[in-house]
Motif scaffolding. Structure first.
Motif, PDB file in Angstrom:
ATOM      1  N   PHE A 234      -7.722   6.196   6.857  1.00  0.00           N
ATOM      2  CA  PHE A 234      -6.863   6.785   5.833  1.00  0.00           C
ATOM      3  C   PHE A 234      -6.672   8.281   6.055  1.00  0.00           C
ATOM      4  O   PHE A 234      -5.613   8.830   5.780  1.00  0.00           O
ATOM      5  CB  PHE A 234      -7.447   6.522   4.437  1.00  0.00           C
ATOM      6  N   VAL A 235      -7.732   8.961   6.539  1.00  0.00           N
ATOM      7  CA  VAL A 235      -7.598  10.386   6.861  1.00  0.00           C
ATOM      8  C   VAL A 235      -6.526  10.577   7.925  1.00  0.00           C
ATOM      9  O   VAL A 235      -5.685  11.482   7.846  1.00  0.00           O
ATOM     10  CB  VAL A 235      -8.954  10.969   7.337  1.00  0.00           C
ATOM     11  N   ALA A 236      -6.540   9.709   8.943  1.00  0.00           N
ATOM     12  CA  ALA A 236      -5.541   9.802  10.009  1.00  0.00           C
ATOM     13  C   ALA A 236      -4.133   9.566   9.461  1.00  0.00           C
ATOM     14  O   ALA A 236      -3.172  10.245   9.853  1.00  0.00           O
ATOM     15  CB  ALA A 236      -5.860   8.790  11.111  1.00  0.00           C
ATOM     16  N   ILE A 237      -3.994   8.604   8.544  1.00  0.00           N
ATOM     17  CA  ILE A 237      -2.680   8.335   7.941  1.00  0.00           C
ATOM     18  C   ILE A 237      -2.203   9.536   7.128  1.00  0.00           C
ATOM     19  O   ILE A 237      -1.042   9.953   7.220  1.00  0.00           O
ATOM     20  CB  ILE A 237      -2.750   7.080   7.053  1.00  0.00           C
TER      21      ILE A 237
ATOM     22  N   MET B 252       0.845  -1.195   0.000  1.00  0.00           N
ATOM     23  CA  MET B 252       0.000   0.000   0.000  1.00  0.00           C
ATOM     24  C   MET B 252       0.879   1.244   0.000  1.00  0.00           C
ATOM     25  O   MET B 252       1.808   1.350   0.795  1.00  0.00           O
ATOM     26  CB  MET B 252      -0.891   0.007   1.244  1.00  0.00           C
ATOM     27  N   GLU B 253       0.603   2.175  -0.916  1.00  0.00           N
ATOM     28  CA  GLU B 253       1.388   3.398  -1.049  1.00  0.00           C
ATOM     29  C   GLU B 253       0.578   4.601  -0.582  1.00  0.00           C
ATOM     30  O   GLU B 253      -0.651   4.610  -0.656  1.00  0.00           O
ATOM     31  CB  GLU B 253       1.824   3.587  -2.505  1.00  0.00           C
ATOM     32  N   LEU B 254       1.298   5.611  -0.121  1.00  0.00           N
ATOM     33  CA  LEU B 254       0.628   6.822   0.344  1.00  0.00           C
ATOM     34  C   LEU B 254      -0.155   7.487  -0.776  1.00  0.00           C
ATOM     35  O   LEU B 254      -1.217   8.074  -0.536  1.00  0.00           O
ATOM     36  CB  LEU B 254       1.653   7.782   0.939  1.00  0.00           C
ATOM     37  N   ASN B 255       0.356   7.409  -2.007  1.00  0.00           N
ATOM     38  CA  ASN B 255      -0.376   8.003  -3.130  1.00  0.00           C
ATOM     39  C   ASN B 255      -1.743   7.348  -3.289  1.00  0.00           C
ATOM     40  O   ASN B 255      -2.739   8.026  -3.586  1.00  0.00           O
ATOM     41  CB  ASN B 255       0.420   7.858  -4.426  1.00  0.00           C
TER      42      ASN B 255
ATOM     43  N   PRO C 263      -7.108   7.380 -15.774  1.00  0.00           N
ATOM     44  CA  PRO C 263      -6.691   5.971 -15.776  1.00  0.00           C
ATOM     45  C   PRO C 263      -5.692   5.646 -14.671  1.00  0.00           C
ATOM     46  O   PRO C 263      -5.747   4.568 -14.074  1.00  0.00           O
ATOM     47  CB  PRO C 263      -6.071   5.801 -17.165  1.00  0.00           C
ATOM     48  N   THR C 264      -4.775   6.593 -14.392  1.00  0.00           N
ATOM     49  CA  THR C 264      -3.798   6.366 -13.322  1.00  0.00           C
ATOM     50  C   THR C 264      -4.492   6.225 -11.980  1.00  0.00           C
ATOM     51  O   THR C 264      -4.183   5.328 -11.183  1.00  0.00           O
ATOM     52  CB  THR C 264      -2.781   7.517 -13.264  1.00  0.00           C
ATOM     53  N   LEU C 265      -5.439   7.118 -11.706  1.00  0.00           N
ATOM     54  CA  LEU C 265      -6.173   7.047 -10.444  1.00  0.00           C
ATOM     55  C   LEU C 265      -6.998   5.770 -10.371  1.00  0.00           C
ATOM     56  O   LEU C 265      -7.033   5.101  -9.328  1.00  0.00           O
ATOM     57  CB  LEU C 265      -7.067   8.272 -10.289  1.00  0.00           C
ATOM     58  N   THR C 266      -7.656   5.394 -11.470  1.00  0.00           N
ATOM     59  CA  THR C 266      -8.488   4.187 -11.471  1.00  0.00           C
ATOM     60  C   THR C 266      -7.645   2.954 -11.184  1.00  0.00           C
ATOM     61  O   THR C 266      -8.032   2.089 -10.380  1.00  0.00           O
ATOM     62  CB  THR C 266      -9.200   4.036 -12.826  1.00  0.00           C
ATOM     63  N   ARG C 267      -6.468   2.854 -11.813  1.00  0.00           N
ATOM     64  CA  ARG C 267      -5.600   1.702 -11.579  1.00  0.00           C
ATOM     65  C   ARG C 267      -5.117   1.659 -10.129  1.00  0.00           C
ATOM     66  O   ARG C 267      -5.028   0.587  -9.516  1.00  0.00           O
ATOM     67  CB  ARG C 267      -4.407   1.736 -12.539  1.00  0.00           C
ATOM     68  N   ALA C 268      -4.809   2.830  -9.568  1.00  0.00           N
ATOM     69  CA  ALA C 268      -4.355   2.879  -8.179  1.00  0.00           C
ATOM     70  C   ALA C 268      -5.448   2.399  -7.226  1.00  0.00           C
ATOM     71  O   ALA C 268      -5.167   1.680  -6.262  1.00  0.00           O
ATOM     72  CB  ALA C 268      -3.921   4.298  -7.828  1.00  0.00           C
ATOM     73  N   ILE C 269      -6.689   2.802  -7.472  1.00  0.00           N
ATOM     74  CA  ILE C 269      -7.801   2.357  -6.632  1.00  0.00           C
ATOM     75  C   ILE C 269      -8.003   0.856  -6.777  1.00  0.00           C
ATOM     76  O   ILE C 269      -8.257   0.146  -5.783  1.00  0.00           O
ATOM     77  CB  ILE C 269      -9.091   3.122  -6.989  1.00  0.00           C
TER      78      ILE C 269
ATOM     79  N   THR D 275     -13.200  11.518 -12.403  1.00  0.00           N
ATOM     80  CA  THR D 275     -12.560  12.602 -13.156  1.00  0.00           C
ATOM     81  C   THR D 275     -12.129  13.733 -12.231  1.00  0.00           C
ATOM     82  O   THR D 275     -10.991  14.215 -12.293  1.00  0.00           O
ATOM     83  CB  THR D 275     -13.523  13.143 -14.226  1.00  0.00           C
ATOM     84  N   GLU D 276     -13.032  14.160 -11.344  1.00  0.00           N
ATOM     85  CA  GLU D 276     -12.696  15.251 -10.425  1.00  0.00           C
ATOM     86  C   GLU D 276     -11.616  14.828  -9.434  1.00  0.00           C
ATOM     87  O   GLU D 276     -10.714  15.603  -9.094  1.00  0.00           O
ATOM     88  CB  GLU D 276     -13.947  15.706  -9.675  1.00  0.00           C
ATOM     89  N   ALA D 277     -11.688  13.574  -8.956  1.00  0.00           N
ATOM     90  CA  ALA D 277     -10.672  13.086  -8.032  1.00  0.00           C
ATOM     91  C   ALA D 277      -9.295  13.056  -8.685  1.00  0.00           C
ATOM     92  O   ALA D 277      -8.282  13.369  -8.049  1.00  0.00           O
ATOM     93  CB  ALA D 277     -11.051  11.694  -7.528  1.00  0.00           C
ATOM     94  N   ALA D 278      -9.253  12.687  -9.960  1.00  0.00           N
ATOM     95  CA  ALA D 278      -7.977  12.681 -10.680  1.00  0.00           C
ATOM     96  C   ALA D 278      -7.422  14.099 -10.814  1.00  0.00           C
ATOM     97  O   ALA D 278      -6.212  14.323 -10.653  1.00  0.00           O
ATOM     98  CB  ALA D 278      -8.165  12.051 -12.058  1.00  0.00           C
ATOM     99  N   MET D 279      -8.295  15.069 -11.087  1.00  0.00           N
ATOM    100  CA  MET D 279      -7.852  16.464 -11.188  1.00  0.00           C
ATOM    101  C   MET D 279      -7.303  16.947  -9.860  1.00  0.00           C
ATOM    102  O   MET D 279      -6.261  17.602  -9.807  1.00  0.00           O
ATOM    103  CB  MET D 279      -9.012  17.345 -11.645  1.00  0.00           C
ATOM    104  N   ARG D 280      -7.987  16.621  -8.761  1.00  0.00           N
ATOM    105  CA  ARG D 280      -7.503  17.005  -7.437  1.00  0.00           C
ATOM    106  C   ARG D 280      -6.146  16.368  -7.133  1.00  0.00           C
ATOM    107  O   ARG D 280      -5.304  16.975  -6.464  1.00  0.00           O
ATOM    108  CB  ARG D 280      -8.491  16.583  -6.354  1.00  0.00           C
ATOM    109  N   SER D 281      -5.976  15.141  -7.611  1.00  0.00           N
ATOM    110  CA  SER D 281      -4.756  14.398  -7.302  1.00  0.00           C
ATOM    111  C   SER D 281      -3.611  14.752  -8.234  1.00  0.00           C
ATOM    112  O   SER D 281      -2.470  14.350  -7.984  1.00  0.00           O
ATOM    113  CB  SER D 281      -5.041  12.888  -7.385  1.00  0.00           C
TER     114      SER D 281
END
Length: 291
Positions: free
Chosen positions: A68-71, A1-4, A30-36, A19-25
């Motif tokens: 996760f918020v605490a981490i 598990m990675e911090l990203n 696709p990168t965000l979807t694969r990470a999830i 889409t919005e989560a990827a913009m925030r990140s």
């Protein structure tokens, strides 16, 4: 598990939109979807239901969100301590605050933010409601606590904090204090004290004018503390947002047919290019229990 992965999940949990989560990140969708997906494989369960454009957290997703918020908070504090102690670096944010917002809720949050961000220095500047957006776009301030924010500008990120009704303020022993609400006819008979900075003034005047009621103020001032203190001492009544009392001895009651409210929010420049301190400060606002 990675911090990203944790940060990506938290952005997705806040927006429920890939889409919005990827913009925030600051990554592609696709990168965000694969990470999830990798995170779900590691945890052995589904975190997000995907039903076309409709996404929502699963029970597992809701359960691990707070952890996760605490981490993420711990990671930010570790980085802050490193910057502050090892490199001697301190970040400064200049923030405007509309002068009709009561300090108690804001200072409570600010105290929490300073604990979470040891490297942060805050400069708070009083502003009027009308000048906040202009000063923000011109770069004079990094963010602002404002009321009834102007929406629709893609350059501005807005975090709505809480809403508050407009009520009638009076001294605790005032003749109307024992009532659950005040009629317009009773209001019209009271000595009225006018808060000149109040965002509701025009709307209240129009509401009363349509009912042939004209309130002639006995006292006018831009000083919130002066008007409220005069009300607390029994000099008259004033209209006041329900969380905006800054002096003791006030009782607030609704006025019949007068149903007005305002939204208190935080605005800053949007986009991943904003300073990391501002991004973290905005995230703390989003997760703070304002109610």
């Amino acid at each position: 598990m990675e911090l990203n992965q944790i940060r990506y999940f938290l952005n997705l949990a806040d927006t429920l939109n890939f889409t919005e989560a990827a913009m925030r990140s600051g990554v592609s969708q696709p990168t965000l979807t694969r990470a999830i997906q990798r995170l779900e494989q590691e945890l052995g369960g589904t975190l997000v239901y995907r039903d076309g454009k409709d996404s929502r957290l699963t029970t597992l997703g809701r359960d691990i969100r707070s952890e996760f918020v605490a981490i993420a908070d711990s990671e930010q504090r570790i980085r802050a301590i490193s910057l502050n102690r090892v490199r001697g670096r301190r970040e400064t944010l200049t923030l405007g605050i509309v002068n009709t917002i009561a300090p108690a809720l804001i200072t409570g949050f600010v105290s929490h933010a300073l604990q979470q961000m040891p490297m942060l220095e805050l400069i708070l500047q009083p502003i009027t409601r009308d000048e906040g957006l202009e000063r923000l776009l011109s770069g004079q301030i990094d963010g602002c606590f404002c009321t009834d924010p102007t929406l629709g500008n893609t350059k501005i990120a807005t975090v709505e904090m809480f809403s508050e009704r407009l009520l009638l303020a009076m001294a605790q022993g005032y003749c109307l204090a024992s009532r659950t609400s005040v009629s317009l006819s009773d209001l019209s008979e009271q000595p009225y004290l006018d808060r000149l900075q109040c965002e509701f003034r025009t709307r209240v005047q129009n509401h009363l004018h349509k009912r042939a009621i004209v309130m002639i103020p006995r006292l006018r001032s831009e000083r919130e503390d002066l008007i409220q203190q005069a009300v607390a001492e029994g000099a008259g009544v004033c209209m006041l947002p329900e969380r905006s009392a800054i002096v003791g001895g006030l009782t607030l009651r609704p006025v019949d047919t007068l149903e007005l409210s305002r939204t208190v929010a935080f605005q800053s420049i949007s986009g991943s290019g904003t300073a990391s301190a501002l991004q973290q400060f905005r995230m703390l606002i989003e997760h703070h229990a304002w109610t």
